[in-house]
Write a protein that holds these residues in place. Structure first.
Motif, PDB file in Angstrom:
ATOM      1  N   TYR A 177       0.825  -1.213   0.000  1.00 44.20           N
ATOM      2  CA  TYR A 177       0.000   0.000   0.000  1.00 44.20           C
ATOM      3  C   TYR A 177       0.861   1.265   0.000  1.00 44.20           C
ATOM      4  O   TYR A 177       0.626   2.194   0.756  1.00 44.20           O
ATOM      5  CB  TYR A 177      -0.953  -0.033   1.205  1.00 44.20           C
ATOM      6  N   HIS A 225      -1.109   8.892  -3.244  1.00 43.98           N
ATOM      7  CA  HIS A 225      -2.531   9.079  -3.503  1.00 43.98           C
ATOM      8  C   HIS A 225      -3.370   8.224  -2.549  1.00 43.98           C
ATOM      9  O   HIS A 225      -3.011   7.089  -2.224  1.00 43.98           O
ATOM     10  CB  HIS A 225      -2.866   8.715  -4.954  1.00 43.98           C
ATOM     11  N   GLU A 226      -4.486   8.775  -2.136  1.00 47.38           N
ATOM     12  CA  GLU A 226      -5.349   8.070  -1.177  1.00 47.38           C
ATOM     13  C   GLU A 226      -5.798   6.711  -1.693  1.00 47.38           C
ATOM     14  O   GLU A 226      -5.857   5.747  -0.944  1.00 47.38           O
ATOM     15  CB  GLU A 226      -6.564   8.932  -0.810  1.00 47.38           C
ATOM     16  N   GLU A 227      -6.109   6.608  -2.984  1.00 40.03           N
ATOM     17  CA  GLU A 227      -6.567   5.322  -3.515  1.00 40.03           C
ATOM     18  C   GLU A 227      -5.470   4.258  -3.436  1.00 40.03           C
ATOM     19  O   GLU A 227      -5.759   3.073  -3.280  1.00 40.03           O
ATOM     20  CB  GLU A 227      -7.106   5.450  -4.948  1.00 40.03           C
ATOM     21  N   GLU A 228      -4.199   4.667  -3.527  1.00 38.52           N
ATOM     22  CA  GLU A 228      -3.097   3.706  -3.400  1.00 38.52           C
ATOM     23  C   GLU A 228      -3.021   3.162  -1.973  1.00 38.52           C
ATOM     24  O   GLU A 228      -2.706   1.991  -1.762  1.00 38.52           O
ATOM     25  CB  GLU A 228      -1.766   4.370  -3.746  1.00 38.52           C
ATOM     26  N   LYS A 229      -3.303   4.026  -1.016  1.00 34.90           N
ATOM     27  CA  LYS A 229      -3.261   3.629   0.390  1.00 34.90           C
ATOM     28  C   LYS A 229      -4.418   2.702   0.748  1.00 34.90           C
ATOM     29  O   LYS A 229      -4.333   1.921   1.683  1.00 34.90           O
ATOM     30  CB  LYS A 229      -3.288   4.867   1.279  1.00 34.90           C
ATOM     31  N   ILE A 230      -5.502   2.782  -0.021  1.00 32.36           N
ATOM     32  CA  ILE A 230      -6.681   1.949   0.232  1.00 32.36           C
ATOM     33  C   ILE A 230      -6.662   0.678  -0.619  1.00 32.36           C
ATOM     34  O   ILE A 230      -6.864  -0.426  -0.118  1.00 32.36           O
ATOM     35  CB  ILE A 230      -7.976   2.747  -0.044  1.00 32.36           C
ATOM     36  N   LEU A 231      -6.403   0.836  -1.919  1.00 32.68           N
ATOM     37  CA  LEU A 231      -6.490  -0.286  -2.853  1.00 32.68           C
ATOM     38  C   LEU A 231      -5.202  -1.103  -2.954  1.00 32.68           C
ATOM     39  O   LEU A 231      -5.244  -2.289  -3.268  1.00 32.68           O
ATOM     40  CB  LEU A 231      -6.865   0.224  -4.245  1.00 32.68           C
ATOM     41  N   ASN A 264      -1.279  -2.047  -4.502  1.00 31.05           N
ATOM     42  CA  ASN A 264      -0.726  -2.241  -5.827  1.00 31.05           C
ATOM     43  C   ASN A 264       0.223  -3.438  -5.801  1.00 31.05           C
ATOM     44  O   ASN A 264       0.679  -3.855  -4.737  1.00 31.05           O
ATOM     45  CB  ASN A 264       0.037  -0.977  -6.258  1.00 31.05           C
ATOM     46  N   PRO A 323      -1.072   4.647 -10.674  1.00 28.02           N
ATOM     47  CA  PRO A 323      -2.351   5.310 -10.946  1.00 28.02           C
ATOM     48  C   PRO A 323      -2.182   6.544 -11.828  1.00 28.02           C
ATOM     49  O   PRO A 323      -2.402   7.679 -11.420  1.00 28.02           O
ATOM     50  CB  PRO A 323      -2.843   5.672  -9.547  1.00 28.02           C
TER      51      PRO A 323
END
Length: 116
Positions: free
Chosen positions: A14, A18-24, A26, A100
């Protein structure tokens, strides 16, 4: 000089700003190359760098979310060196497989090399 490589180590982590990287998260691929001096024939594990121990350090560090790949690569190099001071040089490559970036197909990587 002896060189040991750990190639294509796969992790789901994680890292990112970017916030989405911390949630989703990679997919990441890590490569580590380290070198140390040896003037003798190596016949015992204690005469070399134990790559199992190196892998464990990498695996633990990859589990800690980090904003920048540069920081991650530098930390990995330092932690591996701290575990075995015989290491004279190390190169760490961290490859983010699906960054992303809208419309981008491919990956991004940071490579950090240092001598001790």
């Amino acid at each position: 000089m002896i060189t040991i490589r750990l190639n294509k180590l796969q992790f789901y982590s994680y890292h990112g700003v970017h916030e989405e990287e911390k949630i989703l998260g990679n997919n990441y691929e890590v490569h580590v190359e380290l070198s140390f001096d040896s003037n003798e024939i190596i016949t015992e594990l204690q005469q070399t760098i134990n790559y199992v121990s190196v892998y464990k350090i990498i695996k633990q560090r990859m589990a800690v979310p980090t904003a920048l790949l540069e920081t991650l690569a530098q930390d990995l190099a330092e932690q591996v060196h701290d575990a075995d001071k015989r290491i004279r040089s190390i190169t760490v490559s961290v490859n983010k497989k699906n960054p992303p970036i809208p419309g981008m197909e491919g990956s991004v990587a940071v490579i950090y090399k240092t001598d001790f």
